[in-house]
Enzyme design. Structure first.
Site, PDB file in Angstrom:
ATOM      1  N   TYR A  53       0.845  -1.208   0.000  1.00  0.00           N
ATOM      2  CA  TYR A  53       0.000   0.000   0.000  1.00  0.00           C
ATOM      3  C   TYR A  53       0.876   1.253   0.000  1.00  0.00           C
ATOM      4  O   TYR A  53       0.693   2.163  -0.799  1.00  0.00           O
ATOM      5  CB  TYR A  53      -0.877  -0.034   1.252  1.00  0.00           C
ATOM      6  CG  TYR A  53      -1.677   1.203   1.547  1.00  0.00           C
ATOM      7  CD1 TYR A  53      -1.324   2.021   2.617  1.00  0.00           C
ATOM      8  CD2 TYR A  53      -2.803   1.534   0.793  1.00  0.00           C
ATOM      9  CE1 TYR A  53      -2.073   3.139   2.922  1.00  0.00           C
ATOM     10  CE2 TYR A  53      -3.548   2.650   1.096  1.00  0.00           C
ATOM     11  CZ  TYR A  53      -3.186   3.452   2.168  1.00  0.00           C
ATOM     12  OH  TYR A  53      -3.920   4.568   2.467  1.00  0.00           O
TER      13      TYR A  53
ATOM     14  N   ILE B  85      -7.498   7.726  10.071  1.00  0.00           N
ATOM     15  CA  ILE B  85      -8.718   8.525  10.165  1.00  0.00           C
ATOM     16  C   ILE B  85      -9.765   7.800  11.011  1.00  0.00           C
ATOM     17  O   ILE B  85     -10.045   6.616  10.801  1.00  0.00           O
ATOM     18  CB  ILE B  85      -9.274   8.833   8.763  1.00  0.00           C
ATOM     19  CG1 ILE B  85      -8.251   9.720   8.021  1.00  0.00           C
ATOM     20  CG2 ILE B  85     -10.623   9.544   8.851  1.00  0.00           C
ATOM     21  CD1 ILE B  85      -8.633  10.061   6.611  1.00  0.00           C
TER      22      ILE B  85
HETATM   23  C1  VAH Z   1      -4.362   2.295   6.735  1.00  0.00           C
HETATM   24  N1  VAH Z   1      -6.161   3.834   7.368  1.00  0.00           N
HETATM   25  O1  VAH Z   1      -4.294   1.977   7.903  1.00  0.00           O
HETATM   26  C2  VAH Z   1      -5.117   3.583   6.400  1.00  0.00           C
HETATM   27  C3  VAH Z   1      -4.161   4.761   6.392  1.00  0.00           C
HETATM   28  C4  VAH Z   1      -2.271   5.871   7.607  1.00  0.00           C
HETATM   29  C5  VAH Z   1      -3.280   4.802   7.636  1.00  0.00           C
HETATM   30  O2  VAH Z   1      -3.397   4.756   5.245  1.00  0.00           O
HETATM   31  O3  VAH Z   1      -3.847   1.656   5.868  1.00  0.00           O
END
Ligand code: VAH
Length: 311
Positions: free
Chosen positions: A140, A170
């Site tokens: 990611y 968030i």
């Molecule tokens: C995640 N909520 O946990 C997302 C976000 C910084 C965290 O990118 O992957």
């Protein structure tokens, strides 16, 4: 008109609600891969669009005369580690489709979310600067780092008006989170109200940059409303609000639910969280387009518990 791709997701659904309030529901087309959020589907125009299908995205843009796209569809950090190539394909295919539609002039402006996941274990962890070492170790995070490079390239080379924010974790109450490492900070409020206890998958002292959803939506609307000349960074802006540990959240909850208890059982998501910053320096966002957050941990905790106990 505005198109939100991934409108049924954690941020997408609240963005849809806010933009429909702001522009009128018929000006905001919500789309997702399935009908999995009835509030979004029933509160205005909705289309099934596969973000990886260029023709489907293009057809939707032409059918509804769209000029602004918010691309909120993605596979997040935790799920991305389970399905690496699916995360790469979805996160990158969808970005290229919207960037190319902007380059070809089908849309005027686009928003694409990056994340503090672009930072890795070698990044300075405290008050992480806008420009620093970035060696993300999650799929990611890699998609967000390379996506930022492509956004800046398409702006500089083809004058695409793409704007981006490196979202922290968030916290929201209207929708469940979608497979991220920061999901504990949403689950804990649900569990506190339901069972007065929560088993946390991160260790008690794991500090992470976080933000209440209302602040995240405000930042998204603000950066998109700013005049083009104010947007000096076309990769993605650092954005910060609060930074807290699971222990901090538990203590904030105990002020409202005195008998709340927290236990800890770390899993693979601890390995992800350990590579991320503890806090973020967002001076550039504050200087360039007057960003400022409103919610601290106390205010967020009150909002979360008040709204979850009513819903
Ligand atoms: C995640 N909520 O946990 C997302 C976000 C910084 C965290 O990118 O992957």
């Amino acid at each position: 008109k505005v198109l939100i791709i991934g409108a049924c997701g954690q941020i997408g659904s609240e963005l849809t609600h806010t933009l429909r309030m702001q522009y009128g529901k018929d000006q905001v087309i919500a789309s997702d891969i399935s009908y999995n959020n009835t509030n979004v589907v029933n509160s205005g125009p909705f289309e099934i669009v596969d973000a990886q299908d260029y023709a489907a995205v293009k057809d939707c843009i032409e059918k509804h005369n769209i000029n602004t796209v918010y691309l909120m569809a993605a596979i997040l950090s935790a799920t991305g580690e389970k399905y690496p190539m699916k995360a790469w394909d979805l996160n990158m295919d969808s970005l290229f489709h919207v960037l190319n539609l902007a380059k070809e002039g089908f849309i005027k402006r686009m928003f694409w979310p990056s994340s503090i996941a672009v930072f890795g274990a070698t990044t300075p962890k405290d008050n992480t600067p806008q420009y620093t070492i970035m060696e993300p170790s999650t799929v990611y995070g890699i998609t967000k780092q390379v996506g930022e490079r492509w956004c800046e390239y398409y702006h500089n080379k083809y004058n695409v008006d793409v704007r981006s924010i490196r979202y922290p974790g968030i916290i929201s109450w209207k929708t469940l989170p979608g497979g991220g490492t920061t999901d504990y900070a949403v689950e804990i409020y649900h569990e506190a109200l339901k069972n007065s206890t929560y088993q946390c998958f991160l260790s008690e002292d794991t500090a992470l940059p976080m933000m209440f959803m209302d602040d995240a939506i405000k930042a998204t609307v603000d950066i998109m409303a700013a005049p083009a000349e104010a947007i000096k960074i076309r990769s993605s802006y650092n954005l910060a609000a609060i930074s807290f540990t699971p222990k901090d959240v538990a203590n904030a909850i105990k002020k409202h639910i005195p008998n709340f208890t927290i236990t800890y059982k770390t899993d693979y998501r601890q390995d992800i969280a350990s590579t991320w910053p503890k806090s973020i320096d967002d001076t550039h966002a504050r200087n360039d387009w007057n960003w400022k957050h409103n919610f601290d941990l106390e205010a967020m905790t009150k909002e979360m518990l008040d709204n979850l106990s009513k819903s």
